[in-house]
Enzyme design. Structure first.
Site, PDB file in Angstrom:
ATOM      1  CD  GLU A 188     103.122  20.090  12.376  1.00 47.44           C
ATOM      2  OE1 GLU A 188     103.211  21.318  12.920  1.00 47.44           O
ATOM      3  OE2 GLU A 188     102.699  19.886  11.568  1.00 47.44           O
ATOM      4  CG  ASP A 234     103.460  14.576  11.104  1.00 50.23           C
ATOM      5  OD1 ASP A 234     102.476  14.070  11.710  1.00 50.23           O
ATOM      6  OD2 ASP A 234     103.457  15.797  10.582  1.00 50.23           O
TER       7      ASP A 234
END
Length: 332
Positions: free
Chosen positions: A52, A109
């Site tokens: 991330e 993500d």
């Protein structure tokens, strides 16, 4: 000629000051959170690193036209987090540990953010290698993280541990709509548009309690029904705060923003609770600040408060949210 030279010098100085000012947020972010090797440190979490943070950093480097930092971030990520078995990235790096990547799972993500940054970098700086790396990563994400469940195309949070057969665990803050749109434009694959359409529909069904807000983690049953995921508190909190950020980045006029707008408008700006338990309606004993407040301001179109100037006490996540909200606002 002397007057002309003086004018040009003054113009150059003004442009230089303007560019320095524009780079202030990124310069501050780098100085505080990025090592010389290109590792983004999560200062609120024992200085661990994760995909991330690497993805956020790479996106910011593209926006601020800082190719040197982008290359450092990308090179460190490849060297330390690449999973040769599936083409994805290990999600977490623990500095000083005997095995810094003992958890071999990915975070979808983080992988999407990296792929998105590579796509943007390849297009901005005309680097085919970045585009090819993005294409490969997009393909691996589709193969390992995207499934059809209860008639919907969904993005699992990771390749392992979230498909329980009778239900799946979803993190709606991993619905990175603007990245999916760019992936669809690049690849022409229908799966990205299916993810956009189905995930927008899913968000409409993730409105819990009196607040009508989604949760950080949601269980989706085989019949398509939604429930709070039992392993996490039933909160709209530090994960879910990114849902309106990505929605705004995708479509600043999206009706999906309305539940967040309606909830936050119940509070004065500086008295907005940092999180809420959507089932009990209990709220955080402290208020939004820094990046959380920036997402609120973005969502409510309160642009006068948006800035990429970071305060000195913000940790990695707060600073990331603030700069990302600024990018989303400028990119609308």
């Amino acid at each position: 000629m002397a007057m002309l030279r003086t004018g040009l010098i003054l113009l150059a100085l003004v442009l230089g000051i303007s560019q320095a000012s524009a780079a202030d947020g990124w310069s501050s972010f780098k100085a505080r959170f990025m090592t010389s090797e290109g590792r983004i440190q999560d200062t609120g979490n024992k200085n661990v690193s994760h995909t991330e943070g690497q993805g956020y950093g790479m996106l910011m480097a593209v926006y601020y036209n800082d190719r040197s930092s982008f290359d450092s971030l990308w090179n460190w990520t490849q060297k330390n987090l690449s999973n040769p078995n599936n083409g994805l990235f290990y999600w977490k790096y623990i500095p000083g540990a005997s095995d810094p990547v003992s958890d071999r799972n990915n975070a979808s993500d983080g992988d999407m953010l990296i792929a998105w940054a590579l796509l943007k970098a390849g297009e901005k700086w005309n680097v085919p290698a970045y585009l090819q790396a993005s294409d490969r990563l997009q393909k691996a994400i589709i193969e390992r993280n995207v499934i059809t469940f209860a008639g919907r195309t969904i993005m699992l949070p990771g390749a392992q541990g979230f498909n329980k057969t009778s239900y799946v665990v979803l993190n709606p803050s991993y619905f990175i709509f603007p990245a999916w749109r760019d992936f669809a434009r690049r690849s022409h694959l229908k799966v990205w548009n299916s993810l956009i359409n189905d995930s927008l529909s899913l968000l409409s069904e993730m409105r819990f309690g009196d607040s009508g807000l989604p949760l950080d983690w949601v269980a989706m049953n085989a019949d398509g029904s939604m429930a709070p995921a039992t392993a996490w508190p039933p909160r709209f909190s530090y994960d879910a705060i990114r849902i309106p950020l990505y929605l705004y980045w995708y479509d600043s006029a999206s009706l999906q923003l309305v539940p967040f707008q309606q909830f936050w408008m119940n509070f004065q700006r500086l008295q907005t609770p940092a999180w809420i338990d959507v089932l009990s309606n209990s709220k955080a004993p402290y208020n939004m600040a820094g990046g959380l407040l920036a997402v609120r301001d973005l969502t409510l179109d309160d642009s006068g408060h948006l800035s990429d100037s970071l305060s000195g006490n913000e940790d990695y996540f707060s600073a990331s949210l603030q700069l990302l909200a600024w990018l989303a606002y400028k990119d609308r």
